[in-house]
Design an enzyme around this catalytic site. Structure first.
Site, mmCIF file in Angstrom:
data_model
loop_
_atom_site.group_PDB
_atom_site.id
_atom_site.type_symbol
_atom_site.label_atom_id
_atom_site.label_comp_id
_atom_site.label_asym_id
_atom_site.label_seq_id
_atom_site.Cartn_x
_atom_site.Cartn_y
_atom_site.Cartn_z
ATOM 1 N N CYS A 135 0.830 -1.208 0.000
ATOM 2 C CA CYS A 135 0.000 0.000 0.000
ATOM 3 C C CYS A 135 0.870 1.267 0.000
ATOM 4 O O CYS A 135 2.024 1.247 -0.468
ATOM 5 C CB CYS A 135 -0.990 -0.017 1.154
ATOM 6 S SG CYS A 135 -2.388 1.110 0.900
ATOM 7 N N ASP A 204 -3.318 1.464 10.030
ATOM 8 C CA ASP A 204 -4.471 2.355 10.212
ATOM 9 C C ASP A 204 -4.875 2.378 11.670
ATOM 10 O O ASP A 204 -5.386 3.383 12.165
ATOM 11 C CB ASP A 204 -5.622 1.913 9.303
ATOM 12 C CG ASP A 204 -5.211 2.094 7.846
ATOM 13 O OD1 ASP A 204 -4.465 1.234 7.333
ATOM 14 O OD2 ASP A 204 -5.591 3.116 7.255
HETATM 15 P P1 RI2 Z 1 -0.042 6.686 6.815
HETATM 16 C C1 RI2 Z 1 -3.711 3.568 4.387
HETATM 17 O O1 RI2 Z 1 -5.090 3.313 4.355
HETATM 18 C C2 RI2 Z 1 -2.860 2.313 4.284
HETATM 19 O O2 RI2 Z 1 -3.481 1.181 4.853
HETATM 20 C C3 RI2 Z 1 -1.631 2.752 5.048
HETATM 21 O O3 RI2 Z 1 -0.808 1.679 5.464
HETATM 22 C C4 RI2 Z 1 -2.261 3.506 6.202
HETATM 23 O O4 RI2 Z 1 -3.358 4.214 5.618
HETATM 24 C C5 RI2 Z 1 -1.373 4.433 6.961
HETATM 25 O O5 RI2 Z 1 -1.016 5.564 6.210
HETATM 26 P P2 RI2 Z 1 -6.052 4.013 3.243
HETATM 27 O O6 RI2 Z 1 -6.501 5.334 3.831
HETATM 28 O O7 RI2 Z 1 -0.734 7.314 7.988
HETATM 29 O O8 RI2 Z 1 -5.262 4.157 1.980
HETATM 30 O O9 RI2 Z 1 1.234 5.997 7.220
HETATM 31 O O10 RI2 Z 1 -7.214 3.056 3.079
HETATM 32 O O11 RI2 Z 1 0.155 7.650 5.670
#
Ligand code: RI2
Length: 322
Positions: A135, A204
């Site tokens: 991701c 998350d």
């Molecule tokens: P940062 C994202 O979720 C991913 O799962 C990623 O690992 C997590 O947020 C943390 O992101 P989504 O919002 O806070 O894309 O490290 O569903 O940037």
């Protein structure tokens, strides 16, 4: 201003931010937290409340609109909690000023926390190491950025991360940092794990038992990494610690639209099927080597100590109070 369910004025800017979070125009746990806090600031700025009670009711209604957007990333309610905690004043003007101050302090801390976390994470990375990512996580990128600034040369296998291919964002960001990137489909990860020094993922939410709640596919990757003996590290600021899990609650896993997985016409061609699109999964602590935070690196099983220190035994939801 728009009337909310409670017949209280909620600023257009708050509704716009909520829509952008829901549609993932704004995404990533830390980015969502900053956007939610800023939206409360916009609510305060736009408020035409005539009494402190009215102002507070509007702020609670705005927080509920934001809270209802996505259920899994605890950074969102933690951000709202932080802003509410410091809201004080006996007049509307004082309340407005205190929201503004609280929002900028929150955003400043978020930024500092990510830089501090980056330094801790970078200590794990050596010159010439190869990473594997899943991701797109700004906390992960902070670790890589610091390592690169320290003069370390890195390469990375980047999983595309179906269904939204957020790995592409990571591939672009790593390339800009000068990391040598190889993009792979999700199911190719196991094949390359022997060539990898660290699996680096974000989060998350982190539960009190040290489980990591992250983008769907993280748990399978972690099991494979453990099987291959490749260390798996989670980079997560303390804003990702989920205080409700201290009292036994579980983290709600967001189910997203099936259209992210398959188009209507493709589905029609296949016939009568069910399509499920969970956005996140839970990786048990035994598959995680370390959680890297701005407060240092923790074995997942010990994260509960930090959680108690930061949140106490329970948490409030000030936006639900009447
Ligand atoms: P940062 C994202 O979720 C991913 O799962 C990623 O690992 C997590 O947020 C943390 O992101 P989504 O919002 O806070 O894309 O490290 O569903 O940037």
């Amino acid at each position: 201003m728009n009337r909310s369910e409670d017949d209280v004025d909620v600023a257009e800017a708050v509704h716009r931010t909520a829509e952008d979070i829901g549609s993932m125009e704004i995404r990533g746990a830390a980015t969502i937290a900053a956007a939610a806090a800023k939206a409360l600031g916009e609510q305060a700025a736009a408020s035409e409340a005539e009494s402190p009670e009215e102002f507070r009711a509007e702020l609670r209604a705005a927080a509920r609109v934001l809270y209802d957007t996505r259920p899994t990333a605890v950074s969102l309610p933690n951000a709202l909690r932080y802003v509410f905690r410091d809201v004080e004043g006996e007049t509307v003007e004082r309340l407005r000023a205190s929201v503004r101050a609280s929002v900028s302090e929150f955003c400043r801390r978020l930024d500092t926390a990510q830089k501090d976390l980056g330094r801790v994470g970078a200590n794990r990375l050596r010159d010439g190491d190869t990473l594997l990512t899943h991701c797109h996580s700004t906390d992960v990128l902070a670790c890589v950025e610091t390592a690169v600034e320290q003069g370390k040369s890195l390469s990375a296998y980047v999983k595309e991360t179906r269904p939204r291919n957020q790995g592409h964002i990571t591939a672009e960001a790593l390339t800009e940092l000068g990391v040598d990137v190889t993009l792979i489909v999700d199911s190719a990860a196991r094949r390359y794990l022997n060539e990898v020094d660290h699996v680096l993922v974000g989060a998350d939410s982190i539960a009190a038992d040290g489980s990591v709640i992250n983008k769907i596919g993280t748990s399978g990757l972690a099991v494979n990494a453990r099987d291959r003996g490749t260390p798996i590290v989670c980079a997560a600021q303390t804003i990702k610690l989920h205080p409700d899990t201290l009292t036994g609650q579980t983290v709600d896993i967001e189910m997203r639209d099936e259209r992210e997985v398959i188009s209507e016409s493709e589905e029609r061609e296949i016939g009568e099927i069910t399509v499920l699109n969970p956005a996140f999964d839970v990786t048990p602590p035994r598959y995680v080597d370390a959680i890297v935070t701005e407060r240092g690196q923790f074995p997942p099983e010990s994260i509960v100590t930090l959680m108690r220190e930061l949140f106490g035994e329970s948490t409030s939801e000030p936006w639900t109070e009447t």
